[in-house]
Scaffold this motif. Structure first.
Motif, PDB file in Angstrom:
ATOM      1  N   GLN A   1      26.423   3.051   1.817  1.00  0.00           N
ATOM      2  CA  GLN A   1      27.511   2.961   0.852  1.00  0.00           C
ATOM      3  C   GLN A   1      27.322   1.806  -0.123  1.00  0.00           C
TER       4      GLN A   1
ATOM      5  N   ASN B   1      25.269  15.377   3.226  1.00  0.00           N
ATOM      6  CA  ASN B   1      25.348  16.380   2.175  1.00  0.00           C
ATOM      7  C   ASN B   1      24.876  15.717   0.890  1.00  0.00           C
TER       8      ASN B   1
ATOM      9  N   ASP C   1      24.424  16.708  -2.169  1.00  0.00           N
ATOM     10  CA  ASP C   1      25.220  16.918  -3.386  1.00  0.00           C
ATOM     11  C   ASP C   1      26.396  15.941  -3.440  1.00  0.00           C
ATOM     12  N   GLU C   2      27.139  15.854  -2.325  1.00  0.00           N
ATOM     13  CA  GLU C   2      28.300  14.971  -2.304  1.00  0.00           C
ATOM     14  C   GLU C   2      27.876  13.503  -2.415  1.00  0.00           C
ATOM     15  N   ARG C   3      26.775  13.146  -1.767  1.00  0.00           N
ATOM     16  CA  ARG C   3      26.335  11.763  -1.806  1.00  0.00           C
ATOM     17  C   ARG C   3      25.882  11.368  -3.207  1.00  0.00           C
ATOM     18  N   GLU C   4      25.168  12.274  -3.901  1.00  0.00           N
ATOM     19  CA  GLU C   4      24.741  11.977  -5.267  1.00  0.00           C
ATOM     20  C   GLU C   4      25.951  11.804  -6.179  1.00  0.00           C
ATOM     21  N   SER C   5      26.967  12.642  -5.968  1.00  0.00           N
ATOM     22  CA  SER C   5      28.184  12.514  -6.775  1.00  0.00           C
ATOM     23  C   SER C   5      28.829  11.152  -6.560  1.00  0.00           C
ATOM     24  N   SER C   6      28.848  10.697  -5.298  1.00  0.00           N
ATOM     25  CA  SER C   6      29.413   9.379  -4.997  1.00  0.00           C
ATOM     26  C   SER C   6      28.591   8.271  -5.640  1.00  0.00           C
TER      27      SER C   6
ATOM     28  N   GLN D   1      29.300   7.914  -9.320  1.00  0.00           N
ATOM     29  CA  GLN D   1      30.538   7.194  -9.602  1.00  0.00           C
ATOM     30  C   GLN D   1      30.348   5.695  -9.524  1.00  0.00           C
TER      31      GLN D   1
ATOM     32  N   THR E   1      20.443  19.928  -5.061  1.00  0.00           N
ATOM     33  CA  THR E   1      21.448  20.292  -4.080  1.00  0.00           C
ATOM     34  C   THR E   1      20.930  20.039  -2.684  1.00  0.00           C
TER      35      THR E   1
ATOM     36  N   ALA F   1      24.245  21.381   4.579  1.00  0.00           N
ATOM     37  CA  ALA F   1      26.193  20.897   5.081  1.00  0.00           C
ATOM     38  C   ALA F   1      26.980  20.271   6.336  1.00  0.00           C
TER      39      ALA F   1
END
Length: 314
Positions: free
Chosen positions: A44, A109, A111-116, A119, A148, A152
């Protein structure tokens, strides 16, 4: 056919747990590889990994995995943030089992980690950029290439081999020195297409009990005993003489009561069945190659490339 699946974990313990389950499922331990991320960091934490400096050697450690460029940047960033990467090479018959195990062992995941990360300021891979720009350090121009996960228990991807780009040879023309040999390499790109496993959605069955009020009508019979008195006035006959002896008569009242019982019956079965189909997809792209044209004062023009050599006389 052998495929390679790559997954990212936040900590080494989850990756080791996945390794144990893979070996128990029949995957040779020699086919599984763990790449430990930066010590003392967390997934993180913020910060951008600059592969041009290659601190920790993450970029170099992923080179022999033939990952797509966008995945290589993402996994390098995950390792830089303290994650652990696990790669598994397995036959097609084992790929589904491997993917299920990775999902069950807390694989990230992607995709979700890259999005985080975005940000937090990480711009991700950008096609056409070089150095720290492509790694997310400096915004670069060009079409952005997304990636991607599987994941999941997303985050797992399977890849084939991927060729590197063509190196251009440039420079000003100059006379060759006597006794020296100078060369211009002839290079061609080759298109290699890999595969990755992605989640399309889950179907879950859950059973639970509900209560429904039920009304039923039943007819019940009741018996009632009454004592009747009837006044009479007649002479006693010889037969009535026996009435002076002791005599007892009785009647019993009976009623019907409702008796309730329940029995359970299996009236339907609901299950899950998974089918797999295959289809062939045509991938269209362009590859480059270099050719060398040789001109001499004798009037001959020679063109040399990967397709062969041709000579034209002027």
């Amino acid at each position: 056919m052998t495929q390679t699946i790559t997954a990212l974990y936040d900590n080494r313990q989850d990756a080791q747990n996945a390794l144990s389950k893979l070996v128990a499922a029949g995957i040779p331990e020699s086919s599984v590889r763990l790449v430990q991320g930066r010590e003392g960091s967390t997934a993180q934490s913020t910060g951008v990994y600059d592969h041009t400096r290659d601190e920790g050697g993450f970029w170099g450690s992923l080179k022999d995995l033939f990952l797509p460029e966008e995945d290589r940047y993402s996994y390098s960033e995950g390792l830089n943030r303290g994650g652990t990467m696990l790669t598994v090479s397995a036959d097609d018959s084992k790929i589904r089992t491997v993917a299920d195990i990775l999902e069950q062992t807390n694989a990230v995941n992607l995709d979700e980690r890259e999005s985080s990360w975005r940000q937090e300021g990480w711009s991700g891979y950008t096609a056409g950029a070089t150095g720290a720009e492509a790694a997310g350090g400096i915004p670069a121009t060009g079409a952005s290439a997304g990636t991607t996960g599987l994941h999941a228990a997303g985050g797992a991807s399977s890849t084939g081999s991927y060729a590197t780009g063509v190196s251009d040879v440039t420079g000003a023309a100059h006379d060759a020195q006597v006794g020296s040999r100078e060369t211009i390499p002839i290079v061609e790109e080759r298109l290699n297409v890999g595969k990755r496993v992605t989640e399309q959605g889950r179907v879950r069955l859950r059973s639970y009990a509900v209560e429904t009020p039920v009304n039923e009508q039943v007819s019940l019979r009741e018996e009632t005993v009454h004592v009747d008195r009837q006044r009479v006035d007649r002479p006693v006959t010889a037969a009535d003489e026996a009435l002076f002896a002791e005599k007892t008569i009785e009647a019993t009242e009976r009623v019907e009561e409702a008796v309730v019982s329940k029995d359970a019956r299996v009236v339907e079965e609901v299950g899950l069945r998974k089918d797999a189909t295959q289809h062939t997809e045509t991938i269209t792209d362009k590859v480059r190659r270099t050719e060398v044209e040789v001109e001499d004062e004798r009037g001959n023009v020679t063109r040399t490339g990967t397709g062969g050599t041709t000579t034209d006389k002027r």
